[in-house]
Scaffold this active site. Structure first.
Site, short mmCIF file in Angstrom:
data_model
loop_
_atom_site.label_atom_id
_atom_site.label_comp_id
_atom_site.label_asym_id
_atom_site.label_seq_id
_atom_site.Cartn_x
_atom_site.Cartn_y
_atom_site.Cartn_z
N LEU A 10 0.81 -1.13 0.38
CA LEU A 10 0.55 0.39 0.13
C LEU A 10 1.29 1.35 -0.13
O LEU A 10 0.58 2.05 0.94
CB LEU A 10 -0.61 -0.38 1.05
N ASN A 32 -0.79 -4.54 3.77
CA ASN A 32 0.68 -4.31 3.64
C ASN A 32 1.27 -4.98 4.88
O ASN A 32 1.36 -5.10 5.80
CB ASN A 32 0.88 -2.63 3.83
N ALA A 76 9.19 -4.84 -7.13
CA ALA A 76 9.15 -5.67 -8.44
C ALA A 76 11.10 -5.89 -7.79
O ALA A 76 11.78 -5.38 -7.36
CB ALA A 76 9.48 -4.66 -9.53
N ASN A 102 5.97 -3.35 -11.62
CA ASN A 102 7.03 -2.79 -13.40
C ASN A 102 7.97 -4.52 -12.69
O ASN A 102 8.72 -4.60 -13.20
CB ASN A 102 7.39 -2.28 -13.26
N SER A 128 0.24 1.53 -16.27
CA SER A 128 0.50 3.05 -16.17
C SER A 128 0.03 3.86 -15.47
O SER A 128 -1.90 3.60 -15.96
CB SER A 128 1.30 3.11 -18.02
N GLY A 129 0.65 5.00 -15.64
CA GLY A 129 -0.26 6.21 -15.55
C GLY A 129 0.13 7.33 -14.36
O GLY A 129 -0.67 7.73 -13.35
N LYS A 182 4.32 -3.64 -21.67
CA LYS A 182 4.12 -2.26 -20.58
C LYS A 182 5.71 -2.01 -20.86
O LYS A 182 5.89 -1.02 -20.67
CB LYS A 182 3.98 -2.65 -19.20
N ASN A 186 7.03 1.60 -21.76
CA ASN A 186 7.99 2.45 -20.86
C ASN A 186 9.37 3.21 -21.96
O ASN A 186 10.05 4.62 -21.37
CB ASN A 186 8.61 1.82 -19.71
N LYS A 260 14.39 3.82 -13.86
CA LYS A 260 14.30 2.43 -12.82
C LYS A 260 14.87 0.75 -13.90
O LYS A 260 14.77 0.34 -12.46
CB LYS A 260 13.28 2.65 -12.16
P1 NBP Z 1 7.87 1.08 -3.90
O1 NBP Z 1 7.83 0.15 -5.44
O2 NBP Z 1 8.47 1.93 -3.30
O3 NBP Z 1 7.06 -0.83 -2.72
C1 NBP Z 1 7.39 -0.09 -1.53
C2 NBP Z 1 5.82 -0.98 -1.48
O4 NBP Z 1 6.93 -2.45 -1.34
C3 NBP Z 1 5.77 -1.04 0.28
O5 NBP Z 1 4.21 -2.20 0.09
C4 NBP Z 1 6.43 -2.34 1.01
O6 NBP Z 1 6.14 -2.26 2.21
C5 NBP Z 1 6.15 -2.72 0.07
N1 NBP Z 1 7.25 -4.18 0.11
C6 NBP Z 1 9.45 -4.03 0.27
BR1 NBP Z 1 9.51 -2.77 -0.57
N2 NBP Z 1 9.30 -4.81 0.48
C7 NBP Z 1 8.92 -5.97 0.42
C8 NBP Z 1 8.89 -7.65 1.13
N3 NBP Z 1 9.69 -8.26 1.21
N4 NBP Z 1 7.85 -7.99 1.41
C9 NBP Z 1 6.86 -7.37 1.86
N5 NBP Z 1 6.42 -6.18 0.55
C10 NBP Z 1 7.77 -5.55 0.92
O7 NBP Z 1 5.68 1.06 -4.20
P2 NBP Z 1 5.14 2.23 -5.79
O8 NBP Z 1 6.12 3.18 -6.29
O9 NBP Z 1 3.86 2.27 -5.32
O10 NBP Z 1 4.90 0.78 -6.63
C11 NBP Z 1 5.07 -0.58 -6.35
C12 NBP Z 1 4.86 -1.34 -7.52
O11 NBP Z 1 4.04 -0.68 -8.67
C13 NBP Z 1 5.96 -1.54 -8.08
O12 NBP Z 1 6.66 -2.36 -8.86
C14 NBP Z 1 6.66 -0.18 -9.75
O13 NBP Z 1 7.65 -0.88 -9.57
C15 NBP Z 1 4.72 0.12 -9.62
N6 NBP Z 1 5.03 0.78 -10.34
C16 NBP Z 1 5.10 2.15 -9.88
C17 NBP Z 1 4.65 3.24 -11.01
C18 NBP Z 1 5.09 3.83 -10.03
O14 NBP Z 1 4.37 5.23 -10.82
N7 NBP Z 1 5.07 4.17 -8.70
C19 NBP Z 1 4.28 3.22 -11.99
C20 NBP Z 1 3.14 1.87 -12.09
C21 NBP Z 1 4.39 0.82 -11.83
P3 NBP Z 1 6.63 -1.37 3.51
O15 NBP Z 1 5.42 -0.65 3.47
O16 NBP Z 1 5.93 -2.49 4.79
O17 NBP Z 1 8.21 -0.90 3.48
#
Ligand code: NBP
Length: 475
Positions: A10, A32, A76, A102, A128-129, A182, A186, A260
């Site tokens: 989350l 989470n 990821a 991703n 995406s977005g 996807k 990108n 990234k």
């Molecule tokens: P992040 O990529 O920053 O990941 C943070 C989340 O991962 C937190 O909920 C964290 O939990 C959890 N987490 C981690 Br770090 N290690 C973990 C583990 N070993 N076990 C369980 N949970 C774990 O979050 P985001 O930027 O929201 O992106 C989420 C996904 O979406 C990624 O794969 C990202 O590449 C993709 N994405 C992002 C965007 C963007 O614009 N940001 C766009 C499209 C796709 P915690 O709270 O307990 O630390």
């Protein structure tokens, strides 16, 4: 068990997608790793709809109606693997695990196989977005088994962006196809951003336009063929004035572009598939060069030469830049779609390019008016050999080509780097050339390695006895 969907992870993306589901009337189980994010979401946005707060994975899985649907939105890589394993241990055959991060498509292929061996449905979904899209309607590219799309598709379609009454979400194909497209999306985004950057650089360095005026140019371009999210935000970034210094913000931002990994993955995959994605490649390399701080600092004294004067008719040159940007953008998409076609053949996915143009029209970072034209091009001819050969784009590029050459030659003479403009033009010229110097390369390869060559006038493979009497033999 009353939640129709669960979201684990989350951070920004996961919490916004969870809210998006809730706002669309679904009951959403929340999980989470650390409870803080779950509680913060409920405290700040509990009013968005029905949420079920859970602390442990066991509680989370128990909160879901069957078949269970869980969307994973964690980092990821290893984190995603560990969450998948935890979930799989608690789920039952027929349940659906969706990875919305991703992820690299080869990881998705591996995970899908492992999950299907355990009777679970695994859906790798490209989303995406960014955060705004996640909340208000992203573009969603789900892969995985077609059966899982029956129960999942309507839910994803309801939270996706909508354009002309159509959702920006459709089933892409088996296993890693969603994450693959996807990834290429990108990559195209990298190329588009680099091209927009080169256009800006030319307006500053070749035309000496003030930043505020350049913002106005992008604003104006955004009312025509180039109308797109990236052009729109470019105008906004350029118009931003730094509060501390009073300068344009762009002048106080360090000029080292981060990445990234999805652009780099696109290029690596294209190399393996043998598809020239030169625009995307140049964009990835340009970011790398921008970040080579020490080398750049030491190279700053290198001579530029002084061959050309700046264009005198500024308005005409701005128009040339616009045309060059459009033509180069067509090349970037043409190359990206070539890569998708090749990936689809390699992995047996049967991806429909027209579907992608449709679901990329809204929600995602590369959304653009232009995608309507791509959609029409593939509707007219699903087997288009290249986007550059669709009548609409052929005309558009042919009309732009003089501008394109003026821009690349002016930039080159003035010493302004335009790697993406120049390589896109070179690709266009290579594609349309009747003869390429590849014939000479074949001769060289035959000379040093007896690699043989084919002839234009008869079938078969041939070798010249280079170190002998230089007669030709059939190989
Ligand atoms: P992040 O990529 O920053 O990941 C943070 C989340 O991962 C937190 O909920 C964290 O939990 C959890 N987490 C981690 Br770090 N290690 C973990 C583990 N070993 N076990 C369980 N949970 C774990 O979050 P985001 O930027 O929201 O992106 C989420 C996904 O979406 C990624 O794969 C990202 O590449 C993709 N994405 C992002 C965007 C963007 O614009 N940001 C766009 C499209 C796709 P915690 O709270 O307990 O630390």
């Amino acid at each position: 068990a009353r939640a129709q969907i669960g979201v684990t992870g989350l951070a920004v993306m996961g919490s916004n997608i969870a809210r998006n589901f809730a706002r669309n009337g679904y009951t959403v189980a929340l999980h989470n790793r650390s409870i803080g994010k779950t509680d913060a979401l409920i405290a700040e946005h509990g009013g968005d709809g029905e949420f079920v707060r859970t602390e442990t994975m066991t509680e989370f899985v128990a909160a879901l109606e069957r078949p269970r649907r869980v969307l994973i939105m964690v980092q990821a890589g290893a984190a995603t693997d560990s969450v998948i394993e935890d979930l799989a241990n608690l789920m039952e055959p027929g349940d659906i695990i969706i990875d919305g991060g991703n992820s690299l498509y080869t990881d998705t292929i591996r995970r899908e196989k492992a999950m299907s061996d355990r009777g679970l449905n695994f859906v790798g979904a490209g989303i995406s977005g960014g955060e705004e899209g996640a909340l208000n309607g992203p573009s969603i590219m789900p892969g995985g088994p077609a059966e899982s799309y029956e129960s999942l598709g309507p839910m994803l379609e309801s939270i996706a962006a909508q354009v002309d009454g159509e959702p920006c979400c459709t089933h892409i194909g088996a296993d890693g196809s969603g994450h693959f497209v996807k990834m290429v999306h990108n990559g195209i985004e990298y190329a588009d951003m680099q091209l927009i950057g080169e256009a800006y650089d030319l307006m500053r360095k070749a035309l000496d336009l003030p930043v505020a005026d350049i913002a106005g140019v992008y604003r104006q371009w955004n009312t025509g063929d180039l109308d797109s999210y990236l052009i729109e935000i470019t105008a906004e970034v350029l118009a931003q004035v730094d509060a501390a210094t009073g300068k344009p913000l762009v002048d106080v931002i360090v000029d080292a572009a981060g990445q990234k990994g999805t652009g780099r993955w696109t290029v690596k995959s294209a190399l393996d598939l043998g598809i020239p994605v030169t625009g995307i490649g140049e964009a990835v390399f340009a970011r790398a060069l921008s970040s080579a701080g020490d080398q750049r600092k030491q190279a700053q004294g290198l001579a530029s030469g002084a061959l050309a004067a700046a264009p005198t008719d500024k308005d005409a040159f701005v128009d040339d830049i616009k045309n060059a940007l459009y033509a180069s953008k067509v090349v970037a998409y043409a190359q990206g779609f070539d890569q998708i076609k090749a990936g689809s053949v390699e992995y047996g996915w049967d991806v429909k390019p027209g579907d992608l143009a449709t679901i990329w029209r809204g929600g995602c970072i590369i959304r653009a008016k232009f995608l309507n034209r791509i959609r029409e091009a593939y509707a007219e001819n699903p087997d288009l050999p290249s986007l550059l050969l669709a009548p609409y784009f052929r005309d558009a590029v042919e009309n732009a080509v003089d501008s394109w050459r003026r821009v690349v030659s002016t930039a080159t003479l003035m010493g302004i780097p335009v790697p993406a403009f120049a390589s896109s033009l070179a690709y266009y010229d290579g594609l349309r050339a009747e003869r390429l110097p590849a014939a000479l390369i074949q001769g060289q390869r035959d000379f040093f390695g007896a690699h043989t060559y084919r002839r234009t006038d008869k079938d078969g493979s041939f070798h010249t006895l280079w170190s002998g009497d230089r007669t030709e033999i059939e190989a």
